[in-house]
Enzyme design. Sequence first.
Site, PDB file in Angstrom:
ATOM      1  N   ALA A  73       9.509   0.379  -5.286  1.00  0.00           N
ATOM      2  CA  ALA A  73       9.098  -0.750  -4.444  1.00  0.00           C
ATOM      3  C   ALA A  73       8.592  -1.921  -5.277  1.00  0.00           C
ATOM      4  O   ALA A  73       8.723  -3.074  -4.878  1.00  0.00           O
ATOM      5  CB  ALA A  73       8.034  -0.301  -3.451  1.00  0.00           C
ATOM      6  N   THR A  74       8.011  -1.640  -6.444  1.00  0.00           N
ATOM      7  CA  THR A  74       7.534  -2.746  -7.287  1.00  0.00           C
ATOM      8  C   THR A  74       8.699  -3.655  -7.663  1.00  0.00           C
ATOM      9  O   THR A  74       8.624  -4.881  -7.507  1.00  0.00           O
ATOM     10  CB  THR A  74       6.881  -2.188  -8.578  1.00  0.00           C
ATOM     11  OG1 THR A  74       5.790  -1.340  -8.203  1.00  0.00           O
ATOM     12  CG2 THR A  74       6.384  -3.307  -9.470  1.00  0.00           C
ATOM     13  N   ASN A 156      -1.693  -0.532   1.957  1.00  0.00           N
ATOM     14  CA  ASN A 156      -1.843   0.705   1.209  1.00  0.00           C
ATOM     15  C   ASN A 156      -3.289   1.166   1.081  1.00  0.00           C
ATOM     16  O   ASN A 156      -3.537   2.336   0.817  1.00  0.00           O
ATOM     17  CB  ASN A 156      -1.214   0.569  -0.179  1.00  0.00           C
ATOM     18  CG  ASN A 156      -1.718  -0.640  -0.912  1.00  0.00           C
ATOM     19  OD1 ASN A 156      -1.518  -1.778  -0.465  1.00  0.00           O
ATOM     20  ND2 ASN A 156      -2.401  -0.425  -2.016  1.00  0.00           N
ATOM     21  N   GLN A 184       4.569   1.876   2.489  1.00  0.00           N
ATOM     22  CA  GLN A 184       3.599   2.773   3.133  1.00  0.00           C
ATOM     23  C   GLN A 184       3.941   3.104   4.568  1.00  0.00           C
ATOM     24  O   GLN A 184       3.278   3.936   5.178  1.00  0.00           O
ATOM     25  CB  GLN A 184       2.193   2.146   3.099  1.00  0.00           C
ATOM     26  CG  GLN A 184       1.587   2.053   1.728  1.00  0.00           C
ATOM     27  CD  GLN A 184       1.268   3.406   1.114  1.00  0.00           C
ATOM     28  OE1 GLN A 184       1.252   4.435   1.789  1.00  0.00           O
ATOM     29  NE2 GLN A 184       1.019   3.421  -0.169  1.00  0.00           N
ATOM     30  N   SER A 202      10.129   2.673  -1.258  1.00  0.00           N
ATOM     31  CA  SER A 202       9.865   3.457  -2.467  1.00  0.00           C
ATOM     32  C   SER A 202      10.144   4.924  -2.202  1.00  0.00           C
ATOM     33  O   SER A 202       9.656   5.484  -1.215  1.00  0.00           O
ATOM     34  CB  SER A 202       8.400   3.281  -2.875  1.00  0.00           C
ATOM     35  OG  SER A 202       8.085   4.182  -3.920  1.00  0.00           O
ATOM     36  N   GLY A 203      10.913   5.559  -3.092  1.00  0.00           N
ATOM     37  CA  GLY A 203      11.250   6.973  -2.924  1.00  0.00           C
ATOM     38  C   GLY A 203      10.026   7.871  -2.908  1.00  0.00           C
ATOM     39  O   GLY A 203       9.894   8.753  -2.055  1.00  0.00           O
ATOM     40  N   CYS A 327     -14.690   2.500 -11.385  1.00  0.00           N
ATOM     41  CA  CYS A 327     -14.247   3.577 -12.265  1.00  0.00           C
ATOM     42  C   CYS A 327     -12.736   3.783 -12.184  1.00  0.00           C
ATOM     43  O   CYS A 327     -12.063   4.065 -13.164  1.00  0.00           O
ATOM     44  CB  CYS A 327     -14.938   4.851 -11.812  1.00  0.00           C
ATOM     45  SG  CYS A 327     -14.707   6.269 -12.860  1.00  0.00           S
TER      46      CYS A 327
HETATM   47  C1  LIG Z   1       3.356   2.400  -3.994  1.00  0.00           C
HETATM   48  C2  LIG Z   1       3.564   1.040  -3.491  1.00  0.00           C
HETATM   49  C3  LIG Z   1       4.320   0.119  -4.211  1.00  0.00           C
HETATM   50  C4  LIG Z   1       4.920   0.460  -5.545  1.00  0.00           C
HETATM   51  O1  LIG Z   1       5.976   1.349  -5.390  1.00  0.00           O
HETATM   52  P1  LIG Z   1       6.700   1.986  -6.689  1.00  0.00           P
HETATM   53  O2  LIG Z   1       7.887   2.665  -6.107  1.00  0.00           O
HETATM   54  O3  LIG Z   1       5.706   2.897  -7.287  1.00  0.00           O
HETATM   55  O4  LIG Z   1       7.057   0.857  -7.575  1.00  0.00           O
HETATM   56  C5  LIG Z   1       4.501  -1.125  -3.695  1.00  0.00           C
HETATM   57  N1  LIG Z   1       3.965  -1.458  -2.511  1.00  0.00           N
HETATM   58  C6  LIG Z   1       3.232  -0.612  -1.789  1.00  0.00           C
HETATM   59  C7  LIG Z   1       2.678  -1.032  -0.476  1.00  0.00           C
HETATM   60  C8  LIG Z   1       2.992   0.661  -2.255  1.00  0.00           C
HETATM   61  O5  LIG Z   1       2.235   1.491  -1.560  1.00  0.00           O
END
Ligand SMILES: *Cc1c(COP(=O)(O)O)cnc(C)c1O
Length: 491
Positions: A73-74, A156, A184, A202-203, A327
């Site tokens: 997703a990134t 998220n 999400q 995202s998978g 942290c």
């Molecule tokens: C986890 C997440 C991402 C990143 O997804 P990746 O597949 O790890 O790159 C982007 N957006 C949201 C809302 C996420 O929860």
Amino acid sequence: MTAEPVYLDHAATTPVDPRVAALVSALMAAPPGNPGSSHAPGRRAAAQVDAARAQVAALVNAVPEQVVFTSGATEADNLAILGHLRGLPAARRAGAEVITLATEHKAVLTPVRKLEHEGYTARILTPGHTGRLAPSQLEAAITPATALVSVLHVNNETGVVQDIAGIAALCAARGIALHVDAAQSAAWLPIDMAGIDYLSLSGHKLGGPPGVGALVIAPRRRATLEPLVVGGGQERGLRAGTLPVPLVAGFGLACELVRADREAASNRVAALRDRLHAALETLPGVLFNGDREYRSPAILNLSFEGVEGEALVTALPGLALSTGSACDSATGEPSFVLRALGRDTQLAQASLRFSLGRGTTATEIDIAVAAVGQAVAQLRAQSPDRPLPVADWQAAGDDIRVGEAGAVRLGTWVRLLLCIRQSRIEGARFQAYGCPHVLAVCERLVVALRGLPVEAPQPGTPEDWRQAVDAPVEKLGRILIIEDALRAARA
Ligand SMILES: *Cc1c(COP(=O)(O)O)cnc(C)c1O
């Protein structure tokens, strides 16, 4: 060996469905085939990719041609946001604007900031205190230069569900492109590409393998989207690079499995979330972060008054979950999402995000409730508003000295209590609000003080104490507060 903690961090990553894992490993071990090759093994790989493309498309009511596979997703967020603005016709590009929210994922906010450096304009809206954006607020922010709106479907951190239909209607009426990050939400909520221009998936957030995802693109945007990765022309020129066929196939299967039982799984998990919420709400000083009506079935975010975030998480070794505390974050800042929703630093740090998955059980929820209740009670017992734990010393008529330093609002507060009998430190106790390192130093210090003559030198320096508990150098400032409290008690 310690038992595996109860896993309540599905918003960070989900377990790979065993059926998906079996498929991915079988394909990894199978004979090779590049989907770009025209021989039989290549055609076999291409067929596997085609099948996965159809499975992903079906999950979001799209057609297979709309799906561009990415590394996650990134990358999908980056491709949509950077690619849309950079791909605008030259006349529209100058001064073009992108609108997003202060509570978005970093995979959205960072490319938006990058665009600002490239001369585009970013409007970052702060939604109301529940985190849900009112379409009217978006409408007021839109200008003739607005080219893209980017919103998370489900946040998220808080699980807030945005009004995608309302936002999409607004964007469509003005010809503005809409990007929705559905990483999400795809596992839990129905999604329809109608009205959406770009959708990120995202998978590893829906039972698939990590390292694969997709950007689903409306046909009207295909021609102008500027690719980020160029090379061999794969994915119809929008994302070059040989596809990781086993991961793509696993992602496709995960999407199909999600689609088969999404509604039933949502209802089951929402009931578990409600069980968790109802039980934790009976504790005093618990605040709900998010929107009670529009919320993901799988995420519950709560803040706890009067406890320090890092100390809270450290007191929960049996639970794997996320916190807004410093942290946990590389930046050392409290959750910027909760800050944007108006929470103060203490409450933003002392937050827990419980995120549930398809495999979460009622027993696990009950374990979490008991553990959190116990940890919060234990930490609050040391807080400033509690009576001094000196009743036994008072009864014995001892000379009691008290020294205090720091402040809860600054993140560290320490009260040291000394019981002096015949010029010796007969007893030493503490109360504290602080990170686990501060608590650990206090624990060691009271032991070291016991039995010393009142006039004896201080047992070690703050630097010695820091090293003894393995605290990072940045924590020295907090540890100095303990010395201040000790000096005040001995003065
Ligand atoms: C986890 C997440 C991402 C990143 O997804 P990746 O597949 O790890 O790159 C982007 N957006 C949201 C809302 C996420 O929860």
